[in-house]
Design an enzyme around this catalytic site. Structure first.
Site, mmCIF file in Angstrom:
data_model
loop_
_atom_site.group_PDB
_atom_site.id
_atom_site.type_symbol
_atom_site.label_atom_id
_atom_site.label_comp_id
_atom_site.label_asym_id
_atom_site.label_seq_id
_atom_site.Cartn_x
_atom_site.Cartn_y
_atom_site.Cartn_z
ATOM 1 N N TYR A 1 6.378 -4.687 -6.085
ATOM 2 C CA TYR A 1 5.528 -4.089 -7.098
ATOM 3 C C TYR A 1 6.441 -3.427 -8.131
ATOM 4 O O TYR A 1 7.459 -2.821 -7.789
ATOM 5 C CB TYR A 1 4.569 -3.069 -6.463
ATOM 6 N N CYS B 1 4.610 -6.171 -2.134
ATOM 7 C CA CYS B 1 4.170 -5.009 -2.901
ATOM 8 C C CYS B 1 5.107 -3.812 -2.733
ATOM 9 O O CYS B 1 6.215 -3.811 -3.234
ATOM 10 C CB CYS B 1 2.730 -4.661 -2.531
ATOM 11 N N HIS B 2 4.688 -2.794 -1.994
ATOM 12 C CA HIS B 2 5.517 -1.624 -1.719
ATOM 13 C C HIS B 2 6.264 -1.761 -0.390
ATOM 14 O O HIS B 2 7.023 -0.875 -0.016
ATOM 15 C CB HIS B 2 4.657 -0.356 -1.673
ATOM 16 N N GLY C 1 0.858 -1.179 0.000
ATOM 17 C CA GLY C 1 0.000 0.000 0.000
ATOM 18 C C GLY C 1 0.896 1.230 0.000
ATOM 19 O O GLY C 1 2.066 1.165 -0.365
ATOM 20 N N ARG C 2 0.358 2.335 0.433
ATOM 21 C CA ARG C 2 1.180 3.546 0.517
ATOM 22 C C ARG C 2 1.858 3.708 1.866
ATOM 23 O O ARG C 2 2.750 4.534 2.023
ATOM 24 C CB ARG C 2 0.340 4.785 0.196
ATOM 25 N N GLU D 1 5.724 4.099 2.211
ATOM 26 C CA GLU D 1 6.329 5.360 1.778
ATOM 27 C C GLU D 1 6.652 6.264 2.959
ATOM 28 O O GLU D 1 7.648 6.977 2.941
ATOM 29 C CB GLU D 1 5.396 6.107 0.831
#
Length: 190
Positions: A137, A116-117, A86-87, A90
């Site tokens: 990702y 993923c992320h 997901g985000r 970050e």
């Protein structure tokens, strides 16, 4: 032997990438702690792929409670770590305690599942991933390679204590390989 899994994430975590591992661990009678920068109810997001878009979409998902702030976590108390995507990665990757936790699991060779992320967190402890192989990702490939790791173009990859996945469609295989790592590390079956 009792198993303790730590999931480190934050707001904007992909809903499937937190709920699926969380409930799969509970189904296997494994203790799970969700930690985030602040102990709170986290807002998840639902990412999906639409044919008319060249990138993924994002909508609000269900909320989920974090059980602890990362500052309360002693990584030595846990057998393994999951970093969902997901985000959330970050921004949580900038937290020094999150970096310390990730480094602990890499240094101690404890089972890790990163999807993923989530690999963005690992790029902040690059000295521990230089030469390692992982998938992520596709949009994270530049960061993975810049950190000195080798990007593998598959949906799922295992390198020693590290299982990595491309995105939420890879969760069944991702969790199967994660449980294999956890069982082999503890000399037991799940």
């Amino acid at each position: 032997m009792a198993k303790n899994v730590l999931i480190v994430t934050g707001d904007a975590v992909d809903c499937l990438e937190i709920y699926y591992p969380y409930y799969r661990c509970l189904e296997e009678n494994i203790s799970v702690t969700i930690a985030s920068p602040t102990k709170k109810k986290l807002q998840t997001v639902c990412h999906d792929f639409l044919p008319e878009m060249e990138t993924f979409t994002e909508m609000f998902g269900y909320k989920i409670d974090s059980h602890a702030s990362v500052d309360e976590i002693n990584p030595a108390d846990f057998d393994s770590l999951i970093l969902p995507g997901g985000r959330a990665p970050e921004y949580i990757r900038m937290n020094s305690k999150v970096q310390e936790i990730a480094a602990h699991f890499l240094t101690e060779n404890k089972p890790m599942g990163v999807i993923c992320h989530g690999q963005l967190v690992l790029t902040t402890v690059r000295e521990h991933i230089v030469g390692r192989e992982m998938t992520a990702y596709t949009a994270c490939r530049p960061e993975v390679e810049a950190a000195g790791a080798t990007y593998v173009e598959t949906g799922l990859h295992v390198d020693g204590n590290l299982v990595t996945g491309h995105a939420w469609p890879d969760l069944p295989g991702f969790m199967r390989e994660f449980f294999n790592l956890l069982a082999s590390k503890n000399g037991s079956t799940i």
